[in-house]
Design a protein around this motif. Structure first.
Motif, PDB file in Angstrom:
ATOM      1  N   ILE A  16       9.122   0.070   2.516  1.00  0.00           N
ATOM      2  CA  ILE A  16       8.655  -1.149   3.186  1.00  0.00           C
ATOM      3  C   ILE A  16       7.432  -1.610   2.893  1.00  0.00           C
ATOM      4  CG2 ILE A  16       8.336  -2.037   5.766  1.00  0.00           C
ATOM      5  CD1 ILE A  16      11.249  -1.389   5.352  1.00  0.00           C
ATOM      6  N   VAL A  17       6.952  -2.865   2.768  1.00  0.00           N
ATOM      7  CA  VAL A  17       5.729  -3.599   3.138  1.00  0.00           C
ATOM      8  C   VAL A  17       5.703  -4.473   4.319  1.00  0.00           C
ATOM      9  CG1 VAL A  17       4.344  -5.323   1.777  1.00  0.00           C
ATOM     10  CG2 VAL A  17       5.704  -3.778   0.515  1.00  0.00           C
ATOM     11  N   THR A  18       4.711  -4.114   4.933  1.00  0.00           N
ATOM     12  CA  THR A  18       4.625  -4.851   6.165  1.00  0.00           C
ATOM     13  C   THR A  18       3.069  -5.772   6.303  1.00  0.00           C
ATOM     14  OG1 THR A  18       5.814  -3.172   7.299  1.00  0.00           O
ATOM     15  CG2 THR A  18       4.249  -4.777   8.814  1.00  0.00           C
ATOM     16  N   ILE A  19       3.305  -7.074   6.212  1.00  0.00           N
ATOM     17  CA  ILE A  19       1.955  -7.907   6.410  1.00  0.00           C
ATOM     18  C   ILE A  19       1.444  -7.841   7.894  1.00  0.00           C
ATOM     19  CG2 ILE A  19       0.996 -10.111   5.961  1.00  0.00           C
ATOM     20  CD1 ILE A  19       2.053  -8.924   3.295  1.00  0.00           C
ATOM     21  N   THR A  20       0.126  -7.085   7.891  1.00  0.00           N
ATOM     22  CA  THR A  20      -0.445  -6.994   9.278  1.00  0.00           C
ATOM     23  C   THR A  20      -1.317  -8.011   9.507  1.00  0.00           C
ATOM     24  OG1 THR A  20      -2.101  -5.491   8.158  1.00  0.00           O
ATOM     25  CG2 THR A  20       0.166  -4.521   9.271  1.00  0.00           C
ATOM     26  N   THR A  32       0.481  -2.753   5.126  1.00  0.00           N
ATOM     27  CA  THR A  32       0.843  -1.517   4.951  1.00  0.00           C
ATOM     28  C   THR A  32       1.832  -1.188   4.090  1.00  0.00           C
ATOM     29  OG1 THR A  32       1.996  -1.152   6.957  1.00  0.00           O
ATOM     30  CG2 THR A  32      -0.400  -0.648   7.218  1.00  0.00           C
ATOM     31  N   PHE A  33       2.247  -0.029   3.440  1.00  0.00           N
ATOM     32  CA  PHE A  33       3.460   0.036   2.748  1.00  0.00           C
ATOM     33  C   PHE A  33       3.818   1.540   2.762  1.00  0.00           C
ATOM     34  CE2 PHE A  33       0.018   0.158  -0.319  1.00  0.00           C
ATOM     35  CZ  PHE A  33       0.428   1.387  -1.144  1.00  0.00           C
ATOM     36  N   TYR A  34       5.158   1.925   2.556  1.00  0.00           N
ATOM     37  CA  TYR A  34       5.465   3.271   2.026  1.00  0.00           C
ATOM     38  C   TYR A  34       6.802   3.046   1.287  1.00  0.00           C
ATOM     39  CZ  TYR A  34       9.083   3.054   5.883  1.00  0.00           C
ATOM     40  OH  TYR A  34      10.138   2.666   6.503  1.00  0.00           O
ATOM     41  N   GLY A  51       0.158   3.800   2.776  1.00  0.00           N
ATOM     42  CA  GLY A  51      -0.177   2.987   1.828  1.00  0.00           C
ATOM     43  C   GLY A  51      -0.985   1.942   2.593  1.00  0.00           C
ATOM     44  N   ARG A  52      -1.959   1.167   2.226  1.00  0.00           N
ATOM     45  CA  ARG A  52      -2.670   0.267   2.779  1.00  0.00           C
ATOM     46  C   ARG A  52      -3.126  -0.742   1.596  1.00  0.00           C
ATOM     47  NH1 ARG A  52      -7.656  -1.260   4.198  1.00  0.00           N
ATOM     48  NH2 ARG A  52      -8.106  -2.330   6.414  1.00  0.00           N
ATOM     49  N   PHE A  53      -3.283  -2.098   1.925  1.00  0.00           N
ATOM     50  CA  PHE A  53      -3.895  -2.882   0.899  1.00  0.00           C
ATOM     51  C   PHE A  53      -4.649  -4.077   1.624  1.00  0.00           C
ATOM     52  CE2 PHE A  53       0.526  -4.447   1.559  1.00  0.00           C
ATOM     53  CZ  PHE A  53       0.103  -5.864   1.997  1.00  0.00           C
ATOM     54  N   ASP A  54      -5.660  -4.840   0.846  1.00  0.00           N
ATOM     55  CA  ASP A  54      -6.206  -5.788   1.436  1.00  0.00           C
ATOM     56  C   ASP A  54      -6.414  -6.492   0.043  1.00  0.00           C
ATOM     57  OD1 ASP A  54      -7.182  -5.115   4.237  1.00  0.00           O
ATOM     58  OD2 ASP A  54      -8.103  -3.432   3.154  1.00  0.00           O
ATOM     59  N   LEU A  55      -5.847  -7.854   0.501  1.00  0.00           N
ATOM     60  CA  LEU A  55      -6.086  -8.761  -0.801  1.00  0.00           C
ATOM     61  C   LEU A  55      -6.900  -9.870  -0.560  1.00  0.00           C
ATOM     62  CD1 LEU A  55      -2.219  -8.861  -1.936  1.00  0.00           C
ATOM     63  CD2 LEU A  55      -4.012  -7.658  -3.132  1.00  0.00           C
ATOM     64  N   ASN A  56      -7.746 -10.139  -1.403  1.00  0.00           N
ATOM     65  CA  ASN A  56      -8.634 -11.442  -1.180  1.00  0.00           C
ATOM     66  C   ASN A  56      -8.098 -12.511  -2.161  1.00  0.00           C
ATOM     67  OD1 ASN A  56     -10.683 -13.545  -1.061  1.00  0.00           O
ATOM     68  ND2 ASN A  56     -12.280 -12.037  -1.449  1.00  0.00           N
TER      69      ASN A  56
END
Length: 58
Positions: A16-20, A32-34, A51-56
């Protein structure tokens, strides 16, 4: 990369990928993702969690 170190997702091993956060002012997307993935040679299944991400986006 050696094949023994390749892990793949499929219909049984996915995640799952969740846009927070979508901040259109600062152009940031966070989430976040797993997932689970399997090595096709050894059949070992690994789990990637928290898992966590921040995209600029520019």
């Amino acid at each position: 990369m050696l094949p023994n170190y390749c892990y793949n997702t499929d219909s049984l091993n996915g995640g799952i990928v969740t846009i927070t956060l979508i901040d259109s002012i600062k152009n940031i997307i966070s989430g976040t993702f797993y997932f689970t993935a399997m090595n096709e040679y050894s059949k070992v299944v690994i789990e990637v969690s928290n898992g966590r991400f921040d995209l600029n986006k520019q």
